[in-house]
Design a protein around this motif. Structure first.
Motif, mmCIF file in Angstrom:
data_model
loop_
_atom_site.group_PDB
_atom_site.id
_atom_site.type_symbol
_atom_site.label_atom_id
_atom_site.label_comp_id
_atom_site.label_asym_id
_atom_site.label_seq_id
_atom_site.Cartn_x
_atom_site.Cartn_y
_atom_site.Cartn_z
ATOM 1 N N GLY A 1 0.812 -1.211 0.000
ATOM 2 C CA GLY A 1 0.000 0.000 0.000
ATOM 3 C C GLY A 1 0.841 1.254 0.000
ATOM 4 N N ILE A 2 0.265 2.356 -0.479
ATOM 5 C CA ILE A 2 0.926 3.663 -0.481
ATOM 6 C C ILE A 2 -0.088 4.731 -0.098
ATOM 7 C CG2 ILE A 2 1.949 5.481 -1.942
ATOM 8 C CD1 ILE A 2 3.304 3.350 -3.582
ATOM 9 N N THR A 3 0.340 5.691 0.710
ATOM 10 C CA THR A 3 -0.404 6.931 0.911
ATOM 11 C C THR A 3 0.515 8.059 0.476
ATOM 12 O OG1 THR A 3 -1.583 8.338 2.494
ATOM 13 C CG2 THR A 3 0.279 7.080 3.349
ATOM 14 N N SER A 4 -0.003 8.946 -0.395
ATOM 15 C CA SER A 4 0.860 9.913 -1.064
ATOM 16 C C SER A 4 0.137 11.237 -1.258
ATOM 17 C CB SER A 4 1.291 9.332 -2.421
ATOM 18 O OG SER A 4 2.015 10.258 -3.190
ATOM 19 N N ASN A 5 0.891 12.268 -1.615
ATOM 20 C CA ASN A 5 0.277 13.548 -1.965
ATOM 21 C C ASN A 5 0.125 13.698 -3.473
ATOM 22 O OD1 ASN A 5 2.879 14.203 -2.834
ATOM 23 N ND2 ASN A 5 3.380 15.286 -0.929
ATOM 24 N N GLY B 1 -6.076 7.344 -7.493
ATOM 25 C CA GLY B 1 -6.098 7.618 -6.069
ATOM 26 C C GLY B 1 -4.760 8.098 -5.558
ATOM 27 N N THR B 2 -4.813 8.865 -4.489
ATOM 28 C CA THR B 2 -3.594 9.304 -3.806
ATOM 29 C C THR B 2 -3.221 8.339 -2.683
ATOM 30 O OG1 THR B 2 -4.952 10.710 -2.375
ATOM 31 C CG2 THR B 2 -3.986 11.732 -4.342
ATOM 32 N N ALA B 3 -4.068 7.367 -2.444
ATOM 33 C CA ALA B 3 -3.767 6.289 -1.501
ATOM 34 C C ALA B 3 -4.401 5.018 -2.053
ATOM 35 C CB ALA B 3 -4.310 6.592 -0.108
ATOM 36 N N ALA B 4 -3.696 3.909 -1.920
ATOM 37 C CA ALA B 4 -4.220 2.654 -2.461
ATOM 38 C C ALA B 4 -3.543 1.483 -1.779
ATOM 39 C CB ALA B 4 -4.001 2.578 -3.971
ATOM 40 N N ILE B 5 -4.232 0.343 -1.777
ATOM 41 C CA ILE B 5 -3.663 -0.899 -1.277
ATOM 42 C C ILE B 5 -3.942 -2.006 -2.285
ATOM 43 C CG2 ILE B 5 -3.912 -0.236 1.144
ATOM 44 C CD1 ILE B 5 -6.318 -2.114 1.354
ATOM 45 N N GLY B 6 -3.067 -3.003 -2.308
ATOM 46 C CA GLY B 6 -3.257 -4.145 -3.183
ATOM 47 C C GLY B 6 -2.913 -5.422 -2.456
ATOM 48 N N CYS B 7 -3.420 -6.525 -2.968
ATOM 49 C CA CYS B 7 -3.182 -7.810 -2.310
ATOM 50 C C CYS B 7 -3.108 -8.920 -3.345
ATOM 51 C CB CYS B 7 -4.303 -8.112 -1.317
ATOM 52 S SG CYS B 7 -4.000 -9.604 -0.321
ATOM 53 N N ILE B 8 -2.143 -9.807 -3.163
ATOM 54 C CA ILE B 8 -2.082 -11.089 -3.868
ATOM 55 C C ILE B 8 -2.464 -12.147 -2.848
ATOM 56 C CG2 ILE B 8 -0.611 -12.783 -4.997
ATOM 57 C CD1 ILE B 8 -0.927 -10.387 -6.747
ATOM 58 N N SER B 9 -3.411 -13.004 -3.200
ATOM 59 C CA SER B 9 -3.919 -13.960 -2.220
ATOM 60 C C SER B 9 -3.956 -15.366 -2.786
ATOM 61 C CB SER B 9 -5.332 -13.545 -1.774
ATOM 62 O OG SER B 9 -5.902 -14.515 -0.920
ATOM 63 N N ASP B 10 -3.568 -16.335 -1.973
ATOM 64 C CA ASP B 10 -3.731 -17.737 -2.324
ATOM 65 C C ASP B 10 -5.030 -18.286 -1.756
ATOM 66 O OD1 ASP B 10 -2.208 -19.140 -4.062
ATOM 67 O OD2 ASP B 10 -0.672 -19.741 -2.637
ATOM 68 N N ASN B 11 -5.865 -17.396 -1.235
ATOM 69 C CA ASN B 11 -7.087 -17.864 -0.602
ATOM 70 C C ASN B 11 -8.255 -16.954 -0.935
ATOM 71 O OD1 ASN B 11 -8.667 -19.501 1.086
ATOM 72 N ND2 ASN B 11 -8.304 -18.168 2.835
ATOM 73 N N GLU B 12 -8.494 -15.925 -0.110
ATOM 74 C CA GLU B 12 -9.708 -15.141 -0.210
ATOM 75 C C GLU B 12 -9.600 -13.985 -1.210
ATOM 76 O OE1 GLU B 12 -12.061 -16.425 1.157
ATOM 77 O OE2 GLU B 12 -11.643 -17.183 3.147
ATOM 78 N N LEU C 1 -0.568 5.879 8.787
ATOM 79 C CA LEU C 1 0.280 6.533 7.800
ATOM 80 C C LEU C 1 -0.516 7.523 6.962
ATOM 81 C CD1 LEU C 1 2.028 3.276 6.574
ATOM 82 C CD2 LEU C 1 3.136 5.052 7.919
ATOM 83 N N ARG C 2 0.004 8.729 6.869
ATOM 84 C CA ARG C 2 -0.493 9.742 5.957
ATOM 85 C C ARG C 2 0.712 10.291 5.198
ATOM 86 N NH1 ARG C 2 -5.351 11.299 5.944
ATOM 87 N NH2 ARG C 2 -4.805 13.333 5.064
ATOM 88 N N PRO C 3 0.494 11.001 4.090
ATOM 89 C CA PRO C 3 1.642 11.489 3.323
ATOM 90 C C PRO C 3 2.627 12.316 4.134
ATOM 91 C CG PRO C 3 -0.377 11.764 2.063
ATOM 92 C CD PRO C 3 -0.793 11.325 3.426
ATOM 93 N N ASP C 4 2.117 13.005 5.159
ATOM 94 C CA ASP C 4 2.981 13.902 5.928
ATOM 95 C C ASP C 4 3.539 13.285 7.206
ATOM 96 O OD1 ASP C 4 0.577 13.749 7.206
ATOM 97 O OD2 ASP C 4 0.329 15.906 7.498
ATOM 98 N N GLN D 1 -8.488 3.819 4.887
ATOM 99 C CA GLN D 1 -9.667 4.529 5.349
ATOM 100 C C GLN D 1 -10.225 5.453 4.276
ATOM 101 O OE1 GLN D 1 -7.559 5.542 9.391
ATOM 102 N NE2 GLN D 1 -9.762 5.758 9.702
ATOM 103 N N GLN D 2 -11.423 5.968 4.536
ATOM 104 C CA GLN D 2 -12.115 6.765 3.533
ATOM 105 C C GLN D 2 -11.540 8.165 3.365
ATOM 106 O OE1 GLN D 2 -16.199 6.929 4.807
ATOM 107 N NE2 GLN D 2 -15.682 7.662 6.854
ATOM 108 N N ASP D 3 -10.519 8.526 4.159
ATOM 109 C CA ASP D 3 -9.828 9.795 3.955
ATOM 110 C C ASP D 3 -8.414 9.596 3.414
ATOM 111 O OD1 ASP D 3 -8.564 8.715 6.136
ATOM 112 O OD2 ASP D 3 -8.731 10.496 7.406
ATOM 113 N N GLY D 4 -8.063 8.346 3.034
ATOM 114 C CA GLY D 4 -6.754 8.073 2.478
ATOM 115 C C GLY D 4 -5.712 7.651 3.488
ATOM 116 N N THR D 5 -6.059 7.607 4.767
ATOM 117 C CA THR D 5 -5.125 7.150 5.799
ATOM 118 C C THR D 5 -4.949 5.632 5.717
ATOM 119 O OG1 THR D 5 -5.768 8.943 7.275
ATOM 120 C CG2 THR D 5 -4.679 7.048 8.284
ATOM 121 N N LEU D 6 -3.716 5.176 5.843
ATOM 122 C CA LEU D 6 -3.443 3.745 5.927
ATOM 123 C C LEU D 6 -3.199 3.348 7.377
ATOM 124 C CD1 LEU D 6 -0.912 3.016 3.015
ATOM 125 C CD2 LEU D 6 -3.397 2.874 2.962
ATOM 126 N N ILE D 7 -3.715 2.191 7.762
ATOM 127 C CA ILE D 7 -3.390 1.587 9.058
ATOM 128 C C ILE D 7 -2.775 0.230 8.772
ATOM 129 C CG2 ILE D 7 -4.284 0.677 11.222
ATOM 130 C CD1 ILE D 7 -6.463 2.769 11.137
#
Length: 474
Positions: free
Chosen positions: A6-10, A68-79, A217-220, A163-169
Motif C-alpha cells: 500500500g501507499i499513501t501519497s500527496n 487515487g492518492t492512496a491505495a492498497i493491493g493484495c495477492i492472495s492464495d485464498n480469499e 500513515l499519511r503522506p505527511d 480509510q475513507q480519507d486516504g489514511t493507511l493503518i
C-alpha cells in the motif's frame, strides 16, 4: 500464502501500487485485488481471479479505471480481497494475510449476539477477511478492534486498512510471524510484506514493524498507534523458500541467508561424506539455487545447471489446482542440458522436501537423460508438522508429508513419538528415514540441513524464530 502492498501519497500512486502489488505475485496464485482512495471518487475496489493468468495481465488497464492518492493491493492464495466495508468505524478497504484456525467458532460467536450476517459462499463458507472486519468493528476504534481481532484469532493476521480519507493503518500479526515493512519517499509512505517492492519504487526503509505493532500513515507522517510486543516468532521458512531473494526481514537478506545456509550444509556434508565423488553441484530451481551456490563454494565443487526451468508460460509449477496438472507442468518445464547430465555424478540442493512428488519426477528425468548418480540435499530439516500459523499449507494432512509417511511405514504411529531422532541424521532412526527416502526416490544419497544450521544461517536468536514445521515447538 499471500502478501499486501500500500501507499499513501500527496500525488496519484496507482501505478506504483500496481507494480508494488505485482512484486508479491510469488506469494499467491488465486486472487489479486486493488482498492484506492481519491478525493473526488472516494473508495474504489477491483478484484480478479489470477489462477490462469498473472496479476499484471488482469490489472494492466487499471490506470484507466481507477485513480487515487492512496491505495492498497493484495495477492492472495485464498480469499478475494481487499474488501470494502461499511461499518460503525466508517467505510474502509481491508486486506489480511494469515490464517484463522478457529474460524467456525468465531463466526458462531459473532452471529449469536450481533444479529448480523455474512456474505456466504458455496457451502456456507465466509470470506475470512470479512470475518476479520467483523471482529474489528465490534470495538469503537481501529486500534481496539485490530488488537481484539488478533487476540481472538487462533493463527495469525497481519492487516492493512485504507480509510475513507486516504489514511493507511498497518498492523503486523501479534507474534510477527510475517514481516511488515514501512518505506518512506518525499511524497509519502509505503507498506509492504516484501521490502524490495517499495525499494524498487524509490522508497527507503523507514522501519520494520515489531510483533503486534500498529501504525497510522499519511503522506505527511507516521504515527504509532500500538507499540510492539516483546515476543516474536517470525517464520524461518521465509528465508529458506517463500521470501523473495532481494527482500530483507529483521535485517537479514534472503539471498545472503541462502548462501550461508548452503555453505553450512556443505561444511556438515564434508565431515560426513569427505570422499564423495561429485562432478557438478546444482540447485533445484529456482529457490534451491542459492543454497546450492553456497554449498558448491564451500566444497570447492563445480556449480552447474544440469537442467533449466522453462518459465515464460508457467512461472510456478503449483499454479494449477490439480496435483496431477502441477506434476505434469513441473515435468514439462524441465529442459535438460545433456552435456552436463550424461555419465555425471550430480548433487542437487532443494529448498525443502515436503511431499516429494515433483522431486521424484525430477530424479527420474535426470536418470532418463543419462545421469550416473543423483545425490540430494535439503536446505532445511525434514518437515514433520503442517504449519498452523500461515495459510501456505492449508488443507494438507501431516501424512501428506514424505517424512511422516516414511516414519509410519517404518514404525507405525509409535514412530511419531521419536520425531527428534528421525530428524537427526546421526541417529539410527534418522539413518533409516534417509535410507528409506533414498530407496523411494532413487537418490544415491540424501541429507538434510540441521535445525541448528538453519538458525545459524538466519543469524537471529532461536527464540525469535518459528520452527514449528520442523520440530513442532510453538
Amino acid at each position: 500464502m499471500g502478501g499486501f502492498f500500500g501507499i499513501t501519497s500527496n500525488r496519484d500512486c496507482m501505478a506504483d501500487v500496481f507494480f508494488g502489488t505485482d512484486y508479491h505475485s510469488h506469494l499467491g496464485t488465486r486472487r489479486g485485488g486493488l482498492a484506492a482512495y481519491d478525493p473526488e471518487l472516494g473508495l474504489q475496489r477491483e478484484i480478479h481471479n489470477i489462477e490462469n493468468a498473472p496479476f499484471r495481465t488482469k490489472f494492466e488497464k487499471i490506470l484507466d479505471e481507477m485513480k487515487g492518492t492512496a491505495a492498497i493491493g493484495c495477492i492472495s492464495d485464498n480469499e478475494p480481497q481487499p474488501l470494502l466495508i461499511r461499518s460503525n468505524l466508517g467505510t474502509y478497504a481491508i486486506s489480511m494475510v494469515g490464517i484463522i484456525n478457529n474460524y467456525e467458532e468465531l463466526i458462531d460467536q459473532f452471529l449469536s449476539f450481533s444479529g448480523g450476517h455474512f456474505d456466504a459462499k458455496t457451502g456456507g463458507k465466509v470470506n475470512e477477511v470479512e470475518l476479520v472486519a467483523a471482529l474489528i468493528d465490534q470495538k469503537s476504534s481501529f486500534v481496539e478492534g485490530i488488537r481484539f481481532a488478533q487476540k481472538t484469532i487462533v493463527g495469525s493476521a497481519s492487516i492493512l486498512i485504507l480509510q475513507q480519507d486516504g489514511t493507511l493503518i498497518a498492523a503486523r500479526d501479534r507474534l510477527g510471524r510475517l514481516p511488515v515493512s514501512i518505506g518512506r519517499r518525499e511524497d509519502g509512505y509505503a507498506v509492504s510484506l516484501e521490502s524490495f517492492a517499495y525499494e524498487k519504487l524509490g522508497f527507503e526503509l523507514e522501519k520494520e514493524l515489531g510483533p503486534g505493532e500498529i501504525v497510522s500513515l499519511r503522506p505527511d507522517g507516521m504515527s504509532q498507534l500500538c507499540p510492539p510486543g516483546e515476543k516474536m516468532r517470525i517464520c524461518s521458512f521465509l528465508w529458506s523458500y517463500y521470501g523473495f531473494p532481494a527482500s530483507t526481514y529483521e535485517g537479514v537478506n534472503v539471498e545472503a541467508m541462502r548462501y550461508r545456509n548452503g555453505a553450512i550444509l556443505g561444511r556438515n556434508d564434508a565431515k560426513q561424506n569427505p570422499d564423495a565423488q561429485i562432478d557438478y553441484v546444482g540447485g533445484v530451481p529456482d529457490s534451491g539455487t542459492p543454497h546450492a551456490i553456497g554449498y558448491a563454494n564451500e566444497r570447492h565443487s563445480h556449480f552447474a545447471r544440469a537442467f533449466i526451468k522453462y518459465t515464460p508460460t508457467w512461472a510456478r509449477s503449483f499454479m494449477p489446482p490439480s496435483q496431477v496438472d502441477r506434476d505434469r507442468i513441473a515435468k514439462m518445464k524441465q529442459i535438460p542440458v545433456k552435456e552436463l547430465i550424461e555419465d555425471k555424478n550430480l548433487l542437487f540442493v532443494d529448498d525443502s522436501i515436503v511431499r516429494g512428488t515433483q522431486l521424484r519426477e525430477t530424479v527420474e528425468f535426470l536418470y532418463e537423460h543419462g545421469a550416473k548418480s543423483v545425490h540430494m540435499r535439503s536446505a532445511c530439516p525434514p518437515i514433520m508438522f503442517v504449519c498452523k500459523y500461515l495459510n501456505f499449507s492449508r488443507g494438507r494432512s501431516e501424512l501428506d508429508l514424505i517424512a511422516r509417511r516414511v516414519i509410519l511405514e517404518l514404525e507405525g504411529e509409535a514412530g511419531f513419538e521419536h520425531i527428534d531422532e528421525y530428524s537427526d541424521g546421526s541417529t539410527e532412526r534418522g539413518k533409516q528415514l534417509r535410507a528409506a527416502i533414498c530407496e523411494k526416490f532413487h537418490f544415491a544419497s540424501l541429507e538434510f540441513q540441521t535445525l541448528d544450521g538453519v538458525i545459524e544461517a538466519i543469524g537471529l536468536p532461536e527464540c525469535k524464530l518459528c520452527t514449528y514445521c520442523w520440530n513442532g515447538k510453538e
